[in-house]
Write a protein that holds these residues in place. Structure first.
Motif, PDB file in Angstrom:
ATOM      1  N   LEU A   1      20.241 -41.986  12.780  1.00 43.49           N
ATOM      2  CA  LEU A   1      19.371 -43.105  12.416  1.00 43.49           C
ATOM      3  C   LEU A   1      18.168 -42.628  11.606  1.00 43.49           C
ATOM      4  O   LEU A   1      17.147 -43.315  11.508  1.00 43.49           O
ATOM      5  CB  LEU A   1      18.895 -43.842  13.674  1.00 43.49           C
ATOM      6  CG  LEU A   1      19.975 -44.606  14.447  1.00 43.49           C
ATOM      7  CD1 LEU A   1      19.395 -45.230  15.718  1.00 43.49           C
ATOM      8  CD2 LEU A   1      20.593 -45.702  13.576  1.00 43.49           C
ATOM      9  N   GLY A   2      18.294 -41.449  11.025  1.00 42.12           N
ATOM     10  CA  GLY A   2      17.234 -40.936  10.169  1.00 42.12           C
ATOM     11  C   GLY A   2      16.056 -40.357  10.914  1.00 42.12           C
ATOM     12  O   GLY A   2      14.986 -40.163  10.345  1.00 42.12           O
TER      13      GLY A   2
ATOM     14  N   ALA B   1      26.709 -53.944  13.852  1.00 41.51           N
ATOM     15  CA  ALA B   1      27.125 -52.653  14.382  1.00 41.51           C
ATOM     16  C   ALA B   1      26.800 -51.537  13.398  1.00 41.51           C
ATOM     17  O   ALA B   1      26.373 -50.441  13.790  1.00 41.51           O
ATOM     18  CB  ALA B   1      28.616 -52.675  14.703  1.00 41.51           C
ATOM     19  N   ILE B   2      26.981 -51.810  12.116  1.00 41.38           N
ATOM     20  CA  ILE B   2      26.706 -50.801  11.088  1.00 41.38           C
ATOM     21  C   ILE B   2      25.226 -50.455  11.050  1.00 41.38           C
ATOM     22  O   ILE B   2      24.837 -49.283  11.075  1.00 41.38           O
ATOM     23  CB  ILE B   2      27.197 -51.288   9.719  1.00 41.38           C
ATOM     24  CG1 ILE B   2      28.736 -51.378   9.711  1.00 41.38           C
ATOM     25  CG2 ILE B   2      26.701 -50.375   8.613  1.00 41.38           C
ATOM     26  CD1 ILE B   2      29.306 -52.088   8.509  1.00 41.38           C
ATOM     27  N   VAL B   3      24.353 -51.471  11.002  1.00 43.71           N
ATOM     28  CA  VAL B   3      22.920 -51.195  10.885  1.00 43.71           C
ATOM     29  C   VAL B   3      22.357 -50.602  12.173  1.00 43.71           C
ATOM     30  O   VAL B   3      21.351 -49.883  12.141  1.00 43.71           O
ATOM     31  CB  VAL B   3      22.133 -52.463  10.488  1.00 43.71           C
ATOM     32  CG1 VAL B   3      22.618 -52.986   9.141  1.00 43.71           C
ATOM     33  CG2 VAL B   3      22.229 -53.556  11.540  1.00 43.71           C
ATOM     34  N   ASP B   4      22.975 -50.871  13.307  1.00 45.10           N
ATOM     35  CA  ASP B   4      22.521 -50.299  14.577  1.00 45.10           C
ATOM     36  C   ASP B   4      23.038 -48.885  14.806  1.00 45.10           C
ATOM     37  O   ASP B   4      22.661 -48.234  15.777  1.00 45.10           O
ATOM     38  CB  ASP B   4      22.997 -51.172  15.750  1.00 45.10           C
ATOM     39  CG  ASP B   4      22.079 -52.353  16.005  1.00 45.10           C
ATOM     40  OD1 ASP B   4      21.067 -52.481  15.293  1.00 45.10           O
ATOM     41  OD2 ASP B   4      22.367 -53.149  16.917  1.00 45.10           O
ATOM     42  N   GLY B   5      23.941 -48.422  13.950  1.00 42.84           N
ATOM     43  CA  GLY B   5      24.535 -47.117  14.163  1.00 42.84           C
ATOM     44  C   GLY B   5      25.519 -47.108  15.310  1.00 42.84           C
ATOM     45  O   GLY B   5      25.734 -46.077  15.954  1.00 42.84           O
ATOM     46  N   SER B   6      26.126 -48.252  15.584  1.00 46.44           N
ATOM     47  CA  SER B   6      27.082 -48.353  16.695  1.00 46.44           C
ATOM     48  C   SER B   6      28.394 -48.975  16.221  1.00 46.44           C
ATOM     49  O   SER B   6      29.008 -49.770  16.931  1.00 46.44           O
ATOM     50  CB  SER B   6      26.478 -49.192  17.827  1.00 46.44           C
ATOM     51  OG  SER B   6      26.096 -50.474  17.368  1.00 46.44           O
ATOM     52  N   ALA B   7      28.786 -48.612  15.027  1.00 42.12           N
ATOM     53  CA  ALA B   7      29.993 -49.195  14.431  1.00 42.12           C
ATOM     54  C   ALA B   7      31.231 -48.475  14.934  1.00 42.12           C
ATOM     55  O   ALA B   7      31.903 -47.737  14.210  1.00 42.12           O
ATOM     56  CB  ALA B   7      29.912 -49.132  12.906  1.00 42.12           C
ATOM     57  N   VAL B   8      31.555 -48.701  16.184  1.00 43.72           N
ATOM     58  CA  VAL B   8      32.692 -48.049  16.800  1.00 43.72           C
ATOM     59  C   VAL B   8      33.368 -49.040  17.731  1.00 43.72           C
ATOM     60  O   VAL B   8      32.714 -49.846  18.395  1.00 43.72           O
ATOM     61  CB  VAL B   8      32.247 -46.784  17.567  1.00 43.72           C
ATOM     62  CG1 VAL B   8      31.251 -47.133  18.665  1.00 43.72           C
ATOM     63  CG2 VAL B   8      33.428 -46.036  18.161  1.00 43.72           C
ATOM     64  N   GLY B   9      34.713 -48.997  17.762  1.00 44.74           N
ATOM     65  CA  GLY B   9      35.448 -49.871  18.663  1.00 44.74           C
ATOM     66  C   GLY B   9      36.095 -51.045  17.959  1.00 44.74           C
ATOM     67  O   GLY B   9      36.173 -51.097  16.726  1.00 44.74           O
ATOM     68  N   PHE B  10      36.548 -52.026  18.741  1.00 43.59           N
ATOM     69  CA  PHE B  10      37.281 -53.161  18.174  1.00 43.59           C
ATOM     70  C   PHE B  10      37.309 -54.315  19.167  1.00 43.59           C
ATOM     71  O   PHE B  10      37.029 -54.148  20.364  1.00 43.59           O
ATOM     72  CB  PHE B  10      38.713 -52.751  17.820  1.00 43.59           C
ATOM     73  CG  PHE B  10      39.461 -52.066  18.937  1.00 43.59           C
ATOM     74  CD1 PHE B  10      40.138 -52.794  19.918  1.00 43.59           C
ATOM     75  CD2 PHE B  10      39.486 -50.676  19.022  1.00 43.59           C
ATOM     76  CE1 PHE B  10      40.813 -52.156  20.937  1.00 43.59           C
ATOM     77  CE2 PHE B  10      40.158 -50.027  20.055  1.00 43.59           C
ATOM     78  CZ  PHE B  10      40.826 -50.774  21.009  1.00 43.59           C
TER      79      PHE B  10
END
Length: 479
Positions: free
Chosen positions: A79-80, A387-396
């Motif tokens: 997250l930088g 999910a992308i902006v939170d850094g949690s883009a995982v799962g389905f």
């Protein structure tokens, strides 16, 4: 916890209802009876709150929260931010867990229930006949109705050398103050996997031994494979199709000999091989209460083979979740005191495995749904804006439905999946279909939009039907 164990009430008279067990099932039964104007009591051998408060849901989720943040600190560069890779003080983590548990415990304080009109007795209970139990340190307690809600205890397999190894279970792990340098976990079910992730994220070297071909055997194969890969990525040694054959100590360390000839050495051993119903010493035969494989047998109305006893929660061998015990307790209370009968059903019960990301499920599995003609619609969380902006883009998200869009089952693997599954649980229980879910306005940007997107896949599939193709031809003509 211990301060409640020395309290004793003196019995007089006959109660309208006695709940045996002070966990969720017993507390809900007794409190509900008091609200309805009955004269109820609770008999509990240790402390009110049961597994959920003392050795289950509450303390484990407190540790999971700490471990999740520790992982986030380690990976802050995603997250930088500057990562903070430090060894954490395990005692402080455990103290925080106990403080949180103590805060929650006020809900289950005996005085709170006494003020409701519930008598609270502490001691082990043993049936004398179908209307009487003998309570250690209290005497004989009589009732017109009993609700058996004594829960479950760890199921420990008969492995050579295990008893002398000083192993931990979910009942003893919360008493510890030292993080083990290494730990072997027997069992790759929800408890084993949750604790594997906790210990690994806090700094232990973790090995999981699971005798089945896969971890999380009750989940869909793609879910189990996803979580297996994630655990390995986090540095956990996961061995499936591997059972412990023997355990012994060498130089103060635990050595597990596996059935494949391999051996694992660690500073600690954690047994997470399931749970068994707790009916030890209750003398159920004296009340005519039948059991099978240790579980109290109940009918669809939760009545036992005795005309005066009902049973709820883990002791029945049903789905072992706190929310199920609560649901069963409410139904059992209605059935025990009213002429109408409430039939218990489990087809709309959601469950959550509190890994990170979480796994939430309701209804049929994908294979079960497809076996009855269902179709599964899927949406990857790696494509969801929030999910992308939170850094949690995982799962389905995946939802199985019949051809009319009626929900048969759903599984979500995502951060906060236990909350995200709720729109699908509500829709399924009340007969709403995927078209209604897809046409509901969801706020943007939120994680729950993943549910809407998966439901939208059903709507798009409708355009490939005969009526959908006709609609497209009409639109072409109208334009």
């Amino acid at each position: 916890m211990g301060k409640y164990m020395s309290e004793r009430d003196h019995f007089s008279g006959t109660y309208d209802l006695v709940a045996l067990g002070g966990g969720t099932g017993g507390l809900v039964s007794a409190a509900g009876a008091a609200y309805l104007g009955l004269n109820p009591a609770i008999v509990e051998k240790a402390a009110l709150g049961g597994d959920c408060l003392w050795t289950g849901c509450v303390p484990s989720k407190a540790l999971i929260a700490s471990a999740r943040l520790a992982r986030g600190m380690d990976r802050a560069d995603g997250l930088g931010l500057r990562p903070a890779r430090e060894r954490h003080e395990f005692r402080a983590i455990m103290d925080r867990m106990r403080a949180a548990r103590g805060t929650v415990a006020h809900h289950d304080d005996p005085e709170r229930f006494r003020k409701m009109g519930v008598a609270v007795h502490f001691g082990t209970a043993r049936f004398v006949n179908e209307s009487t139990v003998e309570v250690e340190g209290v005497g004989r307690v009589q009732a017109k109705r009993f609700v058996i809600a004594t829960g479950a205890v760890p199921a420990v397999p008969p492995i050579s050398g295990l008893e002398s190894s000083g192993y931990w279970t979910y009942e003893t792990v919360f008493d510890q103050d030292e993080l083990p340098e290494s730990i072997v976990i027997l069992g790759g079910g929800p408890i084993g996997v949750e604790f594997a992730q906790v210990f690994a994220r806090l700094g232990s070297r973790v090995t999981v031994l699971e005798m089945a071909p896969s971890i999380l055997i009750k989940e869909d194969p793609d879910v189990a494979a996803f979580m297996h890969a994630l655990l390995v990525e986090e540095g956990i040694d996961v061995r499936v199709g591997t059972a412990a054959a023997a355990v012994h100590m060498e130089g103060g360390r635990t050595v597990v000999e596996a059935n494949d000839g391999s051996r694992v050495e660690a500073s600690r051993l954690f047994v997470a091989t399931g749970r068994r119903p707790c009916t030890d010493g209750m003398n159920l035969d004296a009340a005519g209460i039948r059991t099978e494989r240790g579980a109290v047998v109940v009918d669809h109305h939760l009545r036992t083979s005795s005309r005066t006893a009902w049973a709820v929660g883990d002791v029945t061998g049903a789905l072992q979740f706190t929310h199920v015990a609560e649901h069963m307790a409410k139904a059992a209370l209605r059935n025990a005191i009213l002429p109408a009968r409430t039939k218990i059903r489990y087809d709309n019960v959601p469950w959550v495995t509190f890994t990170d990301p979480e796994i939430a499920h309701v209804g049929l599995s994908e294979a079960e749904a497809e076996a009855v003609g269902g179709i599964t619609y899927r949406y990857g969380m790696d494509d969801l804006d929030r999910a992308i902006v939170d850094g949690s883009a995982v799962g389905f998200v995946k939802v199985s439905a019949d051809r009319k869009g009626r929900i048969l089952g759903a599984t979500i693997v995502a951060h906060g999946a236990g909350d995200l599954i709720l729109p699908l649980v509500l829709a399924k229980q009340h007969g709403l279909g995927l078209s209604q879910v897809a046409n509901t306005i969801f706020p943007y940007p939120t994680m729950v939009e993943g549910v809407k997107r998966a439901s939208g896949e059903f709507m798009r599939s409708r355009l490939d039907t005969a009526s959908g193709r006709t609609l497209k031809r009409i639109i072409q003509w109208l334009k």
